[in-house]
Design a protein around this motif. Sequence first.
Motif, PDB file in Angstrom:
ATOM      1  N   GLN A 118       1.064  -1.329   0.097  1.00 64.25           N
ATOM      2  CA  GLN A 118      -0.212   0.266  -0.022  1.00 64.25           C
ATOM      3  C   GLN A 118       0.876   1.539   0.258  1.00 64.25           C
ATOM      4  O   GLN A 118       1.251   1.895   1.205  1.00 64.25           O
ATOM      5  CB  GLN A 118      -1.058  -0.294   0.777  1.00 64.25           C
ATOM      6  CG  GLN A 118      -1.662   0.592   0.887  1.00 64.25           C
ATOM      7  CD  GLN A 118      -1.624   1.939   2.128  1.00 64.25           C
ATOM      8  OE1 GLN A 118      -1.914   1.289   3.516  1.00 64.25           O
ATOM      9  NE2 GLN A 118      -0.987   3.296   2.393  1.00 64.25           N
ATOM     10  N   SER A 119       1.111   1.757  -0.857  1.00 64.87           N
ATOM     11  CA  SER A 119       2.119   3.113  -1.247  1.00 64.87           C
ATOM     12  C   SER A 119       1.684   4.176  -0.462  1.00 64.87           C
ATOM     13  O   SER A 119       0.341   4.344  -0.762  1.00 64.87           O
ATOM     14  CB  SER A 119       1.885   2.997  -3.053  1.00 64.87           C
ATOM     15  OG  SER A 119       2.301   2.658  -3.380  1.00 64.87           O
ATOM     16  N   PRO A 120       2.321   4.721   0.323  1.00 67.84           N
ATOM     17  CA  PRO A 120       3.782   4.456   0.418  1.00 67.84           C
ATOM     18  C   PRO A 120       4.914   3.120   0.844  1.00 67.84           C
ATOM     19  O   PRO A 120       5.693   3.392   1.258  1.00 67.84           O
ATOM     20  CB  PRO A 120       4.076   6.049   0.145  1.00 67.84           C
ATOM     21  CG  PRO A 120       4.230   7.010   2.012  1.00 67.84           C
ATOM     22  CD  PRO A 120       2.316   5.929   1.316  1.00 67.84           C
ATOM     23  N   TYR A 121       3.607   2.796   1.685  1.00 64.21           N
ATOM     24  CA  TYR A 121       4.432   1.949   2.414  1.00 64.21           C
ATOM     25  C   TYR A 121       4.828   0.310   1.781  1.00 64.21           C
ATOM     26  O   TYR A 121       3.435  -0.584   1.768  1.00 64.21           O
ATOM     27  CB  TYR A 121       3.622   1.822   3.700  1.00 64.21           C
ATOM     28  CG  TYR A 121       4.130   2.979   4.781  1.00 64.21           C
ATOM     29  CD1 TYR A 121       5.736   3.085   5.121  1.00 64.21           C
ATOM     30  CD2 TYR A 121       3.108   3.812   4.295  1.00 64.21           C
ATOM     31  CE1 TYR A 121       5.374   4.864   5.568  1.00 64.21           C
ATOM     32  CE2 TYR A 121       3.354   4.918   5.396  1.00 64.21           C
ATOM     33  CZ  TYR A 121       4.661   5.655   5.883  1.00 64.21           C
ATOM     34  OH  TYR A 121       4.373   6.419   6.652  1.00 64.21           O
ATOM     35  N   VAL A 122       5.069  -0.456   2.708  1.00 66.14           N
ATOM     36  CA  VAL A 122       4.840  -2.634   2.173  1.00 66.14           C
ATOM     37  C   VAL A 122       4.949  -2.787   3.966  1.00 66.14           C
ATOM     38  O   VAL A 122       6.175  -1.939   4.390  1.00 66.14           O
ATOM     39  CB  VAL A 122       5.746  -3.110   1.608  1.00 66.14           C
ATOM     40  CG1 VAL A 122       5.918  -4.192   1.451  1.00 66.14           C
ATOM     41  CG2 VAL A 122       5.422  -2.579   0.632  1.00 66.14           C
ATOM     42  N   TRP A 123       3.924  -2.790   4.833  1.00 65.87           N
ATOM     43  CA  TRP A 123       3.307  -3.102   5.397  1.00 65.87           C
ATOM     44  C   TRP A 123       3.500  -5.458   6.014  1.00 65.87           C
ATOM     45  O   TRP A 123       3.121  -5.568   5.408  1.00 65.87           O
ATOM     46  CB  TRP A 123       2.062  -4.129   6.137  1.00 65.87           C
ATOM     47  CG  TRP A 123       1.726  -2.306   6.007  1.00 65.87           C
ATOM     48  CD1 TRP A 123       1.257  -0.570   5.588  1.00 65.87           C
ATOM     49  CD2 TRP A 123       1.999  -0.785   6.999  1.00 65.87           C
ATOM     50  NE1 TRP A 123       0.814   0.046   4.872  1.00 65.87           N
ATOM     51  CE2 TRP A 123       1.508   0.515   6.458  1.00 65.87           C
ATOM     52  CE3 TRP A 123       3.012  -0.152   8.646  1.00 65.87           C
ATOM     53  CZ2 TRP A 123       1.519   1.425   7.288  1.00 65.87           C
ATOM     54  CZ3 TRP A 123       2.913   0.684   8.481  1.00 65.87           C
ATOM     55  CH2 TRP A 123       2.831   1.382   8.555  1.00 65.87           C
ATOM     56  N   ASP A 124       3.930  -5.612   7.385  1.00 69.93           N
ATOM     57  CA  ASP A 124       4.286  -6.730   7.483  1.00 69.93           C
ATOM     58  C   ASP A 124       3.305  -6.594   8.727  1.00 69.93           C
ATOM     59  O   ASP A 124       3.748  -5.840   9.747  1.00 69.93           O
ATOM     60  CB  ASP A 124       5.842  -7.274   8.026  1.00 69.93           C
ATOM     61  CG  ASP A 124       6.600  -7.634   6.893  1.00 69.93           C
ATOM     62  OD1 ASP A 124       6.147  -8.342   6.038  1.00 69.93           O
ATOM     63  OD2 ASP A 124       8.038  -7.742   7.025  1.00 69.93           O
TER      64      ASP A 124
END
Length: 1010
Positions: A144-150
Amino acid sequence: MKILSKNAVLALQLAFLLTLWACQQPTADYDTLTEDEKRLPENAVLGLEAASGLQVKLMASEPQLVNPTNIEVDDRGRVWVTEAYNYRPALNGNPTTDAGDRILIFEDTDHNGTLDKQTVFYQGPEINAPLGICVLGNRVIVSQSPYVWDFYDDDGDGKADRKEILFQGTGGEQHDHGVHAFVFGPDGKLYFNFGNECHTLQDREGNVVRDQDGDEITNKKYRQGMVFRCDIDGTNVEVLGHNFRNPYELAVDSYGTIWQSDNDDDGNRGVRINYVMEYGNYGYTDELTGAGWRKERVNLEDSIPLQHWHLNDPGVIPNLLQTGAGSPTGIVVYEGAALPAVYRNQLIHADAGPNVIRSYAIEKEGAGYHAELTELLRGKDRWFRPSDVCIAPDGSLILADWYDPGVGGHQAGDQTRGRIYRVAPSVSEYQVPAQDYSTIEGSIAALQSPNLAVRYKAWTSLVHRGKEAIPALEKLFHSQGNDRMRARALWLLTKIDSGDRYLLEGRNDDNPDIRIVAIRAARQAGVDLVSFLMPLVEDSDMQVKRECALALRHVTDSRAAALWAKLAGQHEGRDRWYLEALGIGAAGQWDSFFDAFLQGNEQPMNTPGGRDVIWRSRTEAAIPILTRLAVDNRETLESRLRYFRTFDFMPERSRSDALFAMLTDQSVHGALSVNGVLFHMLDPEKVLHSAPARRALHAVLDSLAGKAAYLSLVDRYDLVSEIPALSQMITASASPEREKALGLLFRFGATEQIKAALVAVPDSLVVATGTIGTENAVDLLKDLLLSPASPAKVKMLSAAALGRTERGEEAVLALLQSGAVREELIPELVEGLQNTPRVDRYTEARRFLPDSEEASTGIEREKGAALTSEELLAASGDPEKGSTLFQTHCALCHEVNGKGHDFGPKLSQIGAKLPKTALLDAIVDPTAGISFGYETSSITLKDGSELMGIVSSRTETEVEVRFVGGVSRKLMAKDIASVENKKVSLMPPLAKAMSKGDLIDLIEYLASLK
């Protein structure tokens, strides 16, 4: 968002189950349903046509889910969904929830094929229209721009217990061209991609990630969208391909071959399927300069879908397949056995634009591939918008349906719907095979699953077992029959055993695909690659030799050059895939590699393969040979254009000297044609400082008089001396060249010549002047409008044309407020604003109309604005009248089958993408669904002037801008003060300028374009 009571939740669940039950009951034929009935979940399956041997079943629908962007099926057969309820509210005007978007888990508890249990895995305000999900045991990767979440479910209750940032800095929030889903590969690594809204990749601390060469991953090294591989924890990131536009998702087969689709600039019929040759450039923009595909270049491809990807350029990987217009989304490699044989081991792909799920039957072709397209599922329902496709543990297909009149692209026409389907030979039951990861035998069986989540768990279990698992893996590797399962075993064996035993076994295998796996595994293992590759460089299989070439990239062993030369010497001139693999292998070492090639091939220009290698090379040593090939009159000039284009990729100083030396005396046969090519490539400053070169240039100009190539040279060299010839061109018969000639005259400040031409040929030239929008163009129209000497017809045309640009609109309002315009011209002046996207300006201008004029105009606009979807669908329009309306209102900015102007998206196949209701939405509110790449830019120059248009190409030295009417202008970067992207479309709200009947006719015409 309101919190529902327990009873309300139970009521919703009951309603959902009743809906699912109703969906399976016999109903009417789809074509007999009303539009409202077609939207109902109980009729969803009626709107789909499955291929022979397949059935389709609705597993879940609204209200349990809405706007699904991506799905994953875990090892238990549960379907994970990312929703985008909050998608683009600023553009769409849709409501949002402060609680954020949801990640959902659906489960079929009674195995009847419907998902009767829903769990909210996570919902939070930071989850904002995610585009990808990957489930790896208790770990869930959400893109999910601007992030990639774990996310992690530590206690196994189906709820996220904690989250971490894996990557960040991946483009703008809520952008379709952001970061997409992660995929687990057969090598135990993660694969993912992002679109061209992302310009870099940062780690969890915000540091720019470095690639396999130690360089920062930014747009300074790479172009546009990219494909990546990394370790399971996000370290050791590699850039595997770049210069894509928007690859929505990728898929990796058991051999480690990567596949994906890529979207084109809307309307250019260039949607493509790619085999991702590692480290390749995929040609969306110019590799060296970053110029857009519309930028003029030598050896231009013969059609727009090919021009779009720079396919004639050395260093661009070919496309596997081009599928025309569309909005490609999820993709998988189907390595299961549940579906009919035609789909096995093939790509299955969702394309939301034409409402279809396709299969691509891929066959090897030399060092590359070719593919045939087969439809697996088609939507008669034009709202069917498949956003993703996954493989369940039982081998069936699970599909997500965004279900909307449009296809995203910054717009959502409906927030209340979303569906999940299952496709299989029989869909009456959904039985998930039980897996036993606690034993080696069970894990070996699970490793062979068609489902990636099962394979991940099997991989993890077997790696954890270490050498204890080797006998069972050896047995699978040595088995007969399914080489894809053997490949999976080989990958694991090379990871568990650090020696080279299994690498060598793979290298010596009879199956070339297994030999390819061995090469790829050897690269990851860090062995002595040159020694490993030596027995394979003369392999009987071209794809094995392709992998050898790729493996030599950046290998600095002194023996590598000779090995590459052997591979290059085997190129016969018929296989572009192989040639590009050679080019990738030589990257950064062309001097030594090419020298080794010449030592083994004394006369390379005498063979097709040798000429290809010269064409693809990037070394000064090739320039003398290239020069001879370029001027060799034994071949046609058209066939030699590719050699000229190669000079653009050579070192600048050597390139310039060589091109200048090729200029030939005009008395030599064919010299004008060759010189014409050279003058499109040479440095203008150097040419204009040479008297012989200037004479040769003007000889070429004389030979091209009146043609597009003539205008290109005048533009390139800023030839003010050509003002008389340009003046003659704009008064000649109408042609596509006339408007560009007019634009050049304005650029050169030839106001008096233009004024004379406008008086002589007012009908088309005055209208064209209105679309240019520069300060001198607006001033000229004002002068013609106010001058007592202007003929009455010129005054009327100038009044109507003045408000066609933003600067012109401001001039119209200023004139009206000043009272300087004669009363009989005021209606034309005001109605010139009727198509403005800035409606308030039109409203303000109408105050200056006589009462009767204002009333009738107001009524007409109100009629158009009041057209409803229901009225549109109930009406039957006249496409012939619609075509005429298109030419009047739309052709200034849009092309249909080559007619019109190249400004906004081409609309030749728009009827295959959008239903009538979505076409109405686009006309009523064009800003809500503005296509990426067609945003309005406001350009301020250092001299204080302002321009409004679409930036079609941007490099470090120049910006090319297209204006309404299709006129382009080149701006030097040094002259630009700022470029500001606007969040509005330059397309006017036509619904407020047309009657209901006209709108219906126009939409009928647009709907017929397929």
